[in-house]
Design an enzyme around this catalytic site. Structure first.
Site, PDB file in Angstrom:
ATOM      1  N   CYS B  86       4.655  -0.157  -6.675  1.00 38.95           N
ATOM      2  CA  CYS B  86       4.572  -1.330  -7.655  1.00 38.95           C
ATOM      3  C   CYS B  86       3.939  -0.720  -8.887  1.00 38.95           C
ATOM      4  CB  CYS B  86       3.341  -2.371  -6.955  1.00 38.95           C
ATOM      5  SG  CYS B  86       3.532  -3.629  -7.899  1.00 38.95           S
ATOM      6  N   HIS B 194       5.577  -3.839  -1.444  1.00 37.39           N
ATOM      7  CA  HIS B 194       4.699  -3.180  -1.029  1.00 37.39           C
ATOM      8  C   HIS B 194       4.697  -3.057   0.504  1.00 37.39           C
ATOM      9  CE1 HIS B 194       1.678  -3.580  -4.476  1.00 37.39           C
ATOM     10  NE2 HIS B 194       2.372  -4.653  -4.945  1.00 37.39           N
ATOM     11  N   GLU B 196       2.929  -1.148   2.271  1.00 36.72           N
ATOM     12  CA  GLU B 196       1.434  -0.856   2.780  1.00 36.72           C
ATOM     13  C   GLU B 196       0.912  -2.278   2.905  1.00 36.72           C
ATOM     14  OE1 GLU B 196       2.156  -0.667  -0.502  1.00 36.72           O
ATOM     15  OE2 GLU B 196       0.289  -1.661  -1.559  1.00 36.72           O
TER      16      GLU B 196
END
Lengths: 79, 222
Positions: B86, B194, B196
C-alpha cells in the site's frame, strides 16, 4: 530570489480530479467547460541571487522531489 | 531469518506487518525513518501501509527521501528482498526501485474492502507458495492505488512476467488491472492489497499468509 514551480499531470495521463471538477462545474450550470486539468503551484524563497543558478537548482529539486516525472511535467519561473 | 519493518510518521500498518512476518517465523526488528542503518544479517525489509508524512506532496514522496530509504535502496541493490504494501508500494515507486506511479483512484473514492486477486506468477520468493492463476482474497484500503505506467513499461512488465497480482474486478482504474509488481531481479514486490490483513482466521481470511510463509521458505532454502 523567488521561484515558482507549476506541476501538472502530463497530457497523456488521465486526470480523474480534473474530470470530477469539470463534471461539478457542469452541474452548477457553467456551460462550455471542455476540459479541466488540475495541478499544483509551489513557491520557493531562495537565498541564491543569480537567476540561472536558481533555475538550475530548482530544476534539480523538481527532478528529485517536487515532481514525479513519470506522470508529471513541471515549469519553473524565477523572479 | 530476520525482517526489518520501517515506521514513518503516519505509518499505520507497521505493527500488522511485523506480526505477519513473526507469524511466518521471522525475527522482526522495527526501524525508524530517521535511522541511518538497517540491522545486520537482514533477509527482508518491509515498508508498511499508512499515510507517511500525511501524503503531503505525493503519496510516498517524502518517505522515499527519508534517511532510512537510502539504506533500503542500497539493500535492494545488493539483492536484498523488499516488500512494500500500500503506502509502502507508493514509496517503492517514488524511490525508483519499481517502475510506474500510483495515482488517485479513477472513481476518486477511498476503497476499503476485500478484493479478489489473481496470482500471475509463482516465480518469486513472495509468490512461490501460490499456484499461478490461483484466485485469492486480500483486503485493499487506499485512495491512491491507480497504477499507471507508459505503454512500453506495461509491455515490459508483461513480457518479463513481473506482474505478481492482478485485480479480478478492478477497484481503482489501474492499468492492466495491476495490483502488484516485481522488480527486475524479482526480489522487490510492491502491492496495494494488504496481505498482512489476511493472515488470521479472525481477519475473515488467511489468503495472505502464504506470501509470508513462502518468503520464509524461499529464504531458508536460499
Amino acid at each position: 530570489m523567488k521561484a515558482t514551480v507549476h506541476v501538472m499531470l502530463k497530457q497523456a495521463v488521465l486526470d480523474p480530479q480534473g474530470e470530477a471538477v469539470k463534471t461539478a462545474l457542469g452541474a452548477l450550470g457553467f456551460e462550455g467547460v471542455e476540459a479541466v486539468r488540475q495541478g499544483k503551484v509551489i513557491e520557493l524563497d531562495l537565498a541564491e541571487t543569480d537567476a540561472e543558478a536558481a533555475r538550475a537548482a530548482v530544476t534539480a529539486m523538481c527532478e528529485k522531489l517536487l515532481a514525479n516525472t513519470v506522470i508529471e511535467s513541471f515549469r519553473v519561473e524565477v523572479a | 531469518m530476520r525482517a526489518a519493518v520501517v515506521t514513518f510518521p503516519g505509518s499505520n500498518c507497521d505493527r500488522d506487518l511485523a506480526v505477519a512476518f513473526e507469524t511466518a517465523g521471522f525475527e522482526v526488528e522495527r526501524v525508524w525513518h530517521k535511522d541511518t542503518a538497517l540491522p545486520d544479517n537482514l533477509d527482508v525489509v518491509g515498508l508498511p501501509g499508512g499515510f507517511s508524512f500525511g501524503d503531503y506532496l505525493r503519496c510516498g514522496a517524502i518517505a522515499a527521501n527519508a534517511p532510512i530509504c537510502r539504506e533500503v535502496i542500497a539493500f535492494a541493490k545488493r539483492g536484498g528482498h523488499v516488500l512494500g504494501v500500500c503506502n509502502g508500494f507508493q514509496v517503492l515507486v517514488e524511490t525508483g526501485l519499481l517502475p510506474g506511479a500510483l495515482m488517485r483512484n479513477a472513481g476518486l473514492r477511498f476503497v476499503c474492502k476485500p478484493v479478489a486477486l489473481k496470482v500471475e506468477t509463482e516465480l518469486s520468493a513472495f509468490t512461490g507458495l501460490y499456484d499461478s492463476g490461483t484466485e485469492v482474497t486480500i483486503p485493499v484500503a487506499h485512495h491512491d492505488g491507480n497504477y499507471q505506467a507508459d505503454a512500453e513499461t506495461l509491455r515490459m512488465l508483461d513480457a518479463e512476467a513481473r506482474v505478481a497480482f492482478r485485480y479480478c474486478d478492478n477497484p481503482n482504474g489501474s492499468a492492466g488491472d495491476i495490483a502488484g509488481i516485481l522488480s527486475e531481479n524479482r526480489r522487490v514486490l510492491g502491492m496495494m492489497p494488504h496481505p498482512e490483513r489476511a493472515i488470521d482466521p479472525l481477519h475473515g481470511g488467511t489468503d495472505g499468509l502464504a506470501l509470508f510463509s513462502g518468503l520464509a521458505e524461499a529464504l531458508v532454502s536460499a
